[in-house]
Structure formats: C-alpha cells, structure tokens
Design an enzyme around this catalytic site. Structure first.
Site, PDB file in Angstrom:
ATOM      1  N   ASN A  46      -8.489   6.856   2.315  1.00 51.22           N
ATOM      2  CA  ASN A  46      -8.626   5.913   1.082  1.00 51.22           C
ATOM      3  C   ASN A  46      -7.758   6.669  -0.179  1.00 51.22           C
ATOM      4  O   ASN A  46      -7.923   7.672  -0.246  1.00 51.22           O
ATOM      5  CB  ASN A  46      -9.903   5.490   0.897  1.00 51.22           C
ATOM      6  CG  ASN A  46     -10.926   6.663   0.584  1.00 51.22           C
ATOM      7  OD1 ASN A  46     -10.860   7.679   1.263  1.00 51.22           O
ATOM      8  ND2 ASN A  46     -11.849   6.281  -0.317  1.00 51.22           N
ATOM      9  N   GLU A  48      -8.342   5.621  -4.187  1.00 60.66           N
ATOM     10  CA  GLU A  48      -8.948   5.246  -5.138  1.00 60.66           C
ATOM     11  C   GLU A  48      -7.822   4.929  -6.491  1.00 60.66           C
ATOM     12  O   GLU A  48      -6.904   5.765  -6.747  1.00 60.66           O
ATOM     13  CB  GLU A  48     -10.055   5.810  -5.718  1.00 60.66           C
ATOM     14  CG  GLU A  48     -11.417   5.329  -4.565  1.00 60.66           C
ATOM     15  CD  GLU A  48     -12.602   6.091  -4.868  1.00 60.66           C
ATOM     16  OE1 GLU A  48     -13.446   6.086  -3.983  1.00 60.66           O
ATOM     17  OE2 GLU A  48     -12.760   6.767  -5.871  1.00 60.66           O
ATOM     18  N   CYS A  57      -7.830   0.939   1.339  1.00 65.22           N
ATOM     19  CA  CYS A  57      -8.605   1.433   2.118  1.00 65.22           C
ATOM     20  C   CYS A  57      -7.784   2.406   3.225  1.00 65.22           C
ATOM     21  O   CYS A  57      -6.712   2.122   3.081  1.00 65.22           O
ATOM     22  CB  CYS A  57      -9.486   0.436   2.764  1.00 65.22           C
ATOM     23  SG  CYS A  57     -10.627  -0.555   1.821  1.00 65.22           S
ATOM     24  N   GLU A  59      -7.841   2.324   6.139  1.00 55.91           N
ATOM     25  CA  GLU A  59      -7.156   1.469   7.483  1.00 55.91           C
ATOM     26  C   GLU A  59      -5.929   0.707   6.931  1.00 55.91           C
ATOM     27  O   GLU A  59      -5.027   1.069   7.548  1.00 55.91           O
ATOM     28  CB  GLU A  59      -8.204   0.715   8.041  1.00 55.91           C
ATOM     29  CG  GLU A  59      -9.453   0.995   8.433  1.00 55.91           C
ATOM     30  CD  GLU A  59     -10.625   1.028   7.606  1.00 55.91           C
ATOM     31  OE1 GLU A  59     -11.771   1.043   7.748  1.00 55.91           O
ATOM     32  OE2 GLU A  59     -10.145   1.349   6.126  1.00 55.91           O
ATOM     33  N   CYS A 101     -13.670  -2.606   6.306  1.00 56.07           N
ATOM     34  CA  CYS A 101     -14.064  -3.935   5.479  1.00 56.07           C
ATOM     35  C   CYS A 101     -13.397  -5.345   5.928  1.00 56.07           C
ATOM     36  O   CYS A 101     -12.340  -5.108   6.931  1.00 56.07           O
ATOM     37  CB  CYS A 101     -13.691  -3.688   4.224  1.00 56.07           C
ATOM     38  SG  CYS A 101     -11.816  -3.683   3.662  1.00 56.07           S
ATOM     39  N   CYS A 104      -9.459  -4.954   5.584  1.00 51.44           N
ATOM     40  CA  CYS A 104      -8.863  -4.073   6.708  1.00 51.44           C
ATOM     41  C   CYS A 104      -8.988  -4.721   7.949  1.00 51.44           C
ATOM     42  O   CYS A 104      -8.063  -4.554   8.847  1.00 51.44           O
ATOM     43  CB  CYS A 104      -9.637  -2.696   6.765  1.00 51.44           C
ATOM     44  SG  CYS A 104      -9.210  -1.648   5.309  1.00 51.44           S
TER      45      CYS A 104
END
Length: 147
Positions: A46, A48, A57, A59, A101, A104
């Site tokens: 990930n 940010e 993310c 993925e 999520c 993803c």
C-alpha cells in the site's frame, strides 16, 4: 512446465511486500502477492497519500505492476496480509484476516477475467488464513459484458 506458487510461498511474498509499504498516516502495512499459472509472482504494497483518496491499496499496486509487465490473464492465486508494522516493517497481522476492499476486488476481477480464472484468495490473520475464491468475495462482478 511451470508450477503456480503454493500458498506458503505466496503468503511469504505478501509478507515481504508489506515491509515496503508507505503508510505514514495509518501505520497499517499491507502486502499483496499475485500468483500466475506460469509461476510468476508479482507483489505490491500500500502507498498512502496525504490526500487520503489518492492512496493505493497493495492489491491495486500489484495488479498495476502485473499489467505493466504484460500480464493479461493466468491469475490463479492472491495472498493479502496487513497489520501494524512489526519488526523489519513487515505487517504484524491481528486476529482478523485482512480481505481486499471493494475496489481491489473489482481490480482483481478485471485481471482474472482476462484469463477466465477464479483465483483462490488467501487472507492472512495472526492466527489463521481465510481461504476463499474471488467470485465469493465479489459475486456478480462488473465486467466488459456490462458495458
């Protein structure tokens, strides 16, 4: 003939990827590893951003890396691990597994759909590994046929 990565190898690749996370705001490191039928493993962590909506993310990062390298199908397995940064920066998972999520799940479904696969998804917790299929995480996925 090549062999797809096994569960242990893919989880370890995701764990190693989580150490590369850039998570200064949440402190939550996530690593993902994608396993392909030809034996390739592509990882992501990930990333940010101070403008939270621009964060990526693990993925999605892994799928972008795979697609950038020319992957157009053959996705057979996904491993995801997440948690507070532990020793060495790797994710130290909590008691509940981290699952992809919604965004993803959709991004993974696009890549899987290119090869007509339904990858196994291993979601790691500190105690166990939840094993499921992408189609169970994202039933009735949106795809090219919905356009």
């Amino acid at each position: 003939m090549t062999t797809p990565p096994n569960r242990s190898a893919l989880i370890e690749a995701a764990r190693a990827a989580s150490a590369k996370a850039y998570a200064p705001y949440s402190g939550f490191h996530v690593g993902a590893a994608l396993g392909f039928a030809d034996g390739r493993v592509v990882t992501g962590a990930n990333v940010e951003n101070a403008s939270y909506g621009l964060s990526l993310c693990a993925e999605t990062v892994a799928v972008a890396a795979a697609m950038s390298a020319g992957a157009r199908g053959g996705l057979v397995a996904v491993a995801v691990i997440g948690g507070a940064a532990g020793a060495g920066g790797e994710a130290a998972p909590g008691p509940e597994p981290v699952t992809p999520c919604g965004r993803c799940r959709q991004v993974l479904a696009e890549l899987a759909g290119l090869g007509g696969t339904d990858p196994v998804v291993w979601c790691v917790s500190g105690e166990d590994v939840l094993e499921t299929r992408l189609s169970l995480l994202l039933p009735h996925a949106f795809g090219p046929g919905n356009l």
